[in-house]
Design a protein around this motif. Structure first.
Motif, PDB file in Angstrom:
ATOM      1  N   SER A 184      40.944  45.983  47.383  1.00 25.81           N
ATOM      2  CA  SER A 184      39.769  45.930  48.254  1.00 25.81           C
ATOM      3  C   SER A 184      39.463  44.505  48.685  1.00 25.81           C
ATOM      4  CB  SER A 184      38.555  46.531  47.539  1.00 25.81           C
ATOM      5  OG  SER A 184      37.387  46.380  48.308  1.00 25.81           O
ATOM      6  N   ASN A 185      39.588  43.573  47.754  1.00 27.31           N
ATOM      7  CA  ASN A 185      39.332  42.173  48.079  1.00 27.31           C
ATOM      8  C   ASN A 185      40.383  41.626  49.047  1.00 27.31           C
ATOM      9  OD1 ASN A 185      39.844  39.020  47.043  1.00 27.31           O
ATOM     10  ND2 ASN A 185      37.709  39.601  47.362  1.00 27.31           N
ATOM     11  N   GLU A 186      41.603  42.116  48.960  1.00 27.38           N
ATOM     12  CA  GLU A 186      42.642  41.707  49.900  1.00 27.38           C
ATOM     13  C   GLU A 186      42.316  42.199  51.306  1.00 27.38           C
ATOM     14  OE1 GLU A 186      46.407  43.071  48.503  1.00 27.38           O
ATOM     15  OE2 GLU A 186      46.275  42.019  46.596  1.00 27.38           O
ATOM     16  N   ILE A 187      41.766  43.422  51.396  1.00 25.49           N
ATOM     17  CA  ILE A 187      41.395  43.984  52.696  1.00 25.49           C
ATOM     18  C   ILE A 187      40.216  43.234  53.290  1.00 25.49           C
ATOM     19  CG2 ILE A 187      40.537  46.043  53.885  1.00 25.49           C
ATOM     20  CD1 ILE A 187      41.877  47.716  51.683  1.00 25.49           C
ATOM     21  N   ASN A 188      39.209  43.003  52.451  1.00 24.35           N
ATOM     22  CA  ASN A 188      37.970  42.372  52.913  1.00 24.35           C
ATOM     23  C   ASN A 188      37.509  41.340  51.888  1.00 24.35           C
ATOM     24  OD1 ASN A 188      35.522  41.646  53.979  1.00 24.35           O
ATOM     25  ND2 ASN A 188      34.551  43.652  53.733  1.00 24.35           N
ATOM     26  N   PRO A 189      37.897  40.078  52.055  1.00 24.38           N
ATOM     27  CA  PRO A 189      37.536  39.035  51.085  1.00 24.38           C
ATOM     28  C   PRO A 189      36.029  38.808  50.947  1.00 24.38           C
ATOM     29  CG  PRO A 189      39.341  38.304  52.478  1.00 24.38           C
ATOM     30  CD  PRO A 189      38.806  39.570  53.088  1.00 24.38           C
ATOM     31  N   LEU A 190      35.252  39.289  51.909  1.00 23.21           N
ATOM     32  CA  LEU A 190      33.794  39.117  51.844  1.00 23.21           C
ATOM     33  C   LEU A 190      33.082  40.406  51.457  1.00 23.21           C
ATOM     34  CD1 LEU A 190      33.258  36.974  55.089  1.00 23.21           C
ATOM     35  CD2 LEU A 190      33.540  36.179  52.728  1.00 23.21           C
ATOM     36  N   GLY A 191      33.838  41.407  51.020  1.00 21.75           N
ATOM     37  CA  GLY A 191      33.285  42.724  50.720  1.00 21.75           C
ATOM     38  C   GLY A 191      32.668  42.826  49.335  1.00 21.75           C
ATOM     39  N   PRO A 192      32.482  44.053  48.854  1.00 20.98           N
ATOM     40  CA  PRO A 192      31.761  44.293  47.590  1.00 20.98           C
ATOM     41  C   PRO A 192      32.561  43.981  46.333  1.00 20.98           C
ATOM     42  CG  PRO A 192      32.547  46.358  48.487  1.00 20.98           C
ATOM     43  CD  PRO A 192      32.857  45.317  49.523  1.00 20.98           C
ATOM     44  N   ASN A 193      33.870  43.785  46.480  1.00 21.60           N
ATOM     45  CA  ASN A 193      34.720  43.533  45.313  1.00 21.60           C
ATOM     46  C   ASN A 193      35.169  42.073  45.318  1.00 21.60           C
ATOM     47  OD1 ASN A 193      35.793  46.661  46.280  1.00 21.60           O
ATOM     48  ND2 ASN A 193      34.875  46.368  44.260  1.00 21.60           N
ATOM     49  N   GLN A 194      34.401  41.257  44.614  1.00 24.19           N
ATOM     50  CA  GLN A 194      34.659  39.823  44.585  1.00 24.19           C
ATOM     51  C   GLN A 194      35.371  39.410  43.295  1.00 24.19           C
ATOM     52  OE1 GLN A 194      33.906  37.438  47.089  1.00 24.19           O
ATOM     53  NE2 GLN A 194      33.788  39.402  48.157  1.00 24.19           N
ATOM     54  N   PRO A 195      36.350  38.505  43.392  1.00 23.95           N
ATOM     55  CA  PRO A 195      37.006  38.005  42.170  1.00 23.95           C
ATOM     56  C   PRO A 195      36.057  37.113  41.383  1.00 23.95           C
ATOM     57  CG  PRO A 195      37.770  36.783  44.084  1.00 23.95           C
ATOM     58  CD  PRO A 195      36.886  37.880  44.618  1.00 23.95           C
ATOM     59  N   ILE A 196      36.085  37.239  40.065  1.00 23.24           N
ATOM     60  CA  ILE A 196      35.247  36.409  39.190  1.00 23.24           C
ATOM     61  C   ILE A 196      36.148  35.807  38.110  1.00 23.24           C
ATOM     62  CG2 ILE A 196      33.126  36.289  37.854  1.00 23.24           C
ATOM     63  CD1 ILE A 196      32.491  39.140  38.803  1.00 23.24           C
ATOM     64  N   GLU A 197      36.284  34.498  38.119  1.00 27.01           N
ATOM     65  CA  GLU A 197      37.009  33.828  37.042  1.00 27.01           C
ATOM     66  C   GLU A 197      36.141  33.885  35.781  1.00 27.01           C
ATOM     67  OE1 GLU A 197      40.118  32.630  37.311  1.00 27.01           O
ATOM     68  OE2 GLU A 197      40.131  33.409  39.363  1.00 27.01           O
ATOM     69  N   LYS A 198      36.699  34.378  34.693  1.00 28.74           N
ATOM     70  CA  LYS A 198      35.895  34.605  33.485  1.00 28.74           C
ATOM     71  C   LYS A 198      35.302  33.311  32.925  1.00 28.74           C
ATOM     72  CE  LYS A 198      39.035  36.815  31.106  1.00 28.74           C
ATOM     73  NZ  LYS A 198      39.685  37.602  30.032  1.00 28.74           N
ATOM     74  N   GLY A 199      36.067  32.263  32.950  1.00 27.30           N
ATOM     75  CA  GLY A 199      35.554  30.994  32.458  1.00 27.30           C
ATOM     76  C   GLY A 199      35.423  30.951  30.944  1.00 27.30           C
ATOM     77  N   GLU A 200      34.458  30.182  30.452  1.00 26.38           N
ATOM     78  CA  GLU A 200      34.265  29.966  29.020  1.00 26.38           C
ATOM     79  C   GLU A 200      33.898  31.271  28.304  1.00 26.38           C
ATOM     80  OE1 GLU A 200      31.234  27.559  25.990  1.00 26.38           O
ATOM     81  OE2 GLU A 200      31.052  27.328  28.176  1.00 26.38           O
ATOM     82  N   CYS A 201      34.609  31.534  27.205  1.00 26.87           N
ATOM     83  CA  CYS A 201      34.311  32.726  26.406  1.00 26.87           C
ATOM     84  C   CYS A 201      33.172  32.407  25.437  1.00 26.87           C
ATOM     85  CB  CYS A 201      35.545  33.166  25.624  1.00 26.87           C
ATOM     86  SG  CYS A 201      35.291  34.643  24.626  1.00 26.87           S
ATOM     87  N   LEU A 202      32.100  33.168  25.543  1.00 25.72           N
ATOM     88  CA  LEU A 202      30.932  32.962  24.684  1.00 25.72           C
ATOM     89  C   LEU A 202      30.978  33.818  23.432  1.00 25.72           C
ATOM     90  CD1 LEU A 202      28.153  32.877  27.443  1.00 25.72           C
ATOM     91  CD2 LEU A 202      29.442  30.962  26.467  1.00 25.72           C
ATOM     92  N   ASP A 203      31.653  34.968  23.504  1.00 22.15           N
ATOM     93  CA  ASP A 203      31.762  35.860  22.341  1.00 22.15           C
ATOM     94  C   ASP A 203      32.987  36.745  22.546  1.00 22.15           C
ATOM     95  OD1 ASP A 203      31.497  37.937  20.395  1.00 22.15           O
ATOM     96  OD2 ASP A 203      29.360  37.507  20.246  1.00 22.15           O
ATOM     97  N   ALA A 204      34.073  36.406  21.868  1.00 25.70           N
ATOM     98  CA  ALA A 204      35.327  37.134  22.059  1.00 25.70           C
ATOM     99  C   ALA A 204      35.239  38.567  21.547  1.00 25.70           C
ATOM    100  CB  ALA A 204      36.462  36.398  21.359  1.00 25.70           C
TER     101      ALA A 204
END
Length: 369
Positions: A184-204
């Protein structure tokens, strides 16, 4: 997805009764068959477009669509019928929205709507086969990736709800997997399915990451401050209203139960599906209660911080049969044994904690250990 010669652009067909032949207050089966052709269309995009049926039909005044796949509910209000709405008009909405929203991948589209039960029972076999192929692609994926995806499609119902989809946890609706969200993000990069880099783990153990919290907080209108992915009991993910199933804690049994939209009866927590939906739906974060997709139950990450599958003590018989061998395989992978499924109570055993506890004790369910 079909070939260029297999679709007549704009064609609409209704197989079965029209709305004028349906008595007020009656219930009819409803099926959609949508054929797409596009030079840049890919099979991976089918699930994305299918989920947009839900989003698009709710644009219609007096129309209400909820859920997904072969478990959807649709209501047509009296005001819509009085205004002249016809079953075929579903197609008008879908064709217009698909072509306006996805011009880069859709060149032609035709829609067949089915209200004839016998025809639906025949055609649904094709859909179920396709669903099974999509689900099978997810089995070898793990949450050990750096990028998860959001899904905000249901914010029209639940403005503060933010669904986050990972490889081992599909959307609550059961229709948006990590692969679907990625496509979905490939089809529409500004759509409802945005990539989120997880980043720092606060509680594994509980599954909490800083970047995910930041994204959820911003997109829940500064309402939800933190979400744990792997527990029901502390900051669980919010729930919308399109969830396939709802999970609730059963204190007396030291476990959890799951009920589904299809199970209309009582459950051991004392509430029906509809009552539970009112408790945890609408974008609320309710510890001890959570909406989920059916297939999440067989995930290795299913409430892992709470003990995982070993805590599941009750579910409707239909759900147990639906998951079938996948549930058995998940139990074996968790070290619970192939007979674990037989230790899970259902409505034939009881619909209160007092009724199912003796069964769990007799079966030596691991939740009681």
């Amino acid at each position: 997805m079909v070939g260029v010669d297999e679709v007549e652009d704009g064609k609409i067909e209704v197989i079965g009764p029209e709305i004028d032949e349906m008595p007020e207050g009656s219930v009819f089966p409803l099926g959609f068959m949508i054929d797409f052709y596009g030079r840049k269309m890919q099979e991976d995009f089918e699930g994305v477009l299918e989920r947009r049926i839900h989003y698009n039909l709710n644009y219609g005044e007096g129309l209400w669509h909820v859920a997904q796949r072969n478990m959807m509910w649709v209501r047509i209000g009296k005001n819509a019928k009085e205004a002249g709405f016809k079953i075929k008009d579903f197609s008008e909405i879908l064709i217009a929205k698909f072509k306006s929203d996805f011009p880069a991948i859709i060149d032609r589209v035709q829609v067949t709507i089915i209200t004839d039960k016998d025809v639906i029972e025949d055609k649904i076999k094709l859909a179920i086969e396709k669903y099974a192929r999509r689900d099978a692609r997810l089995k070898d994926l793990t949450d050990d990736v750096e990028t998860y995806y959001s899904c905000l499609l249901c914010q029209s119902f639940a403005p503060n709800h933010v669904c986050v989809v990972s490889p081992e946890r599909l959307g609550l609706c059961g229709a948006v997997s990590w692969l679907d969200a990625k496509a979905s993000n490939e089809i529409n990069p500004l759509g409802p399915n945005q990539p989120i880099e997880k980043g720092e783990c606060l509680d594994a153990e509980k599954g909490q990451w800083k970047n995910l919290n930041d994204f959820i907080y911003a997109n829940s209108h500064n309402t939800v401050e933190a979400v744990n992915f792997y527990t029901l009991m502390e900051n669980p993910m919010t729930s919308c209203g399109c969830f396939e199933a709802i999970m609730a804690i059963l204190p007396l049994c030291n476990g959890v139960m799951i009920t589904t939209r299809e199970h209309g009866g009582d459950t051991p927590c004392g509430m029906t599906f509809s009552a539970l939906a009112g408790t945890c739906g609408g974008g609320m974060q309710t510890p001890g209660f959570m909406g989920l997709g059916r297939r999440y139950i067989t995930s290795k990450k299913f409430i892992k911080a709470d003990g995982g599958l070993a805590r599941l003590v009750w579910m409707p018989k239909e759900l147990k049969e639906f998951l079938g061998q996948d549930l058995i395989d998940a139990a074996v992978a968790d070290g619970l044994g192939a007979d674990f499924v037989d230790k899970i109570a259902d409505e034939t055993v009881g619909t209160t904690e007092d009724e199912i506890l003796p069964f769990l004790e007799e079966k030596q369910h691991p939740a009681l250990k």
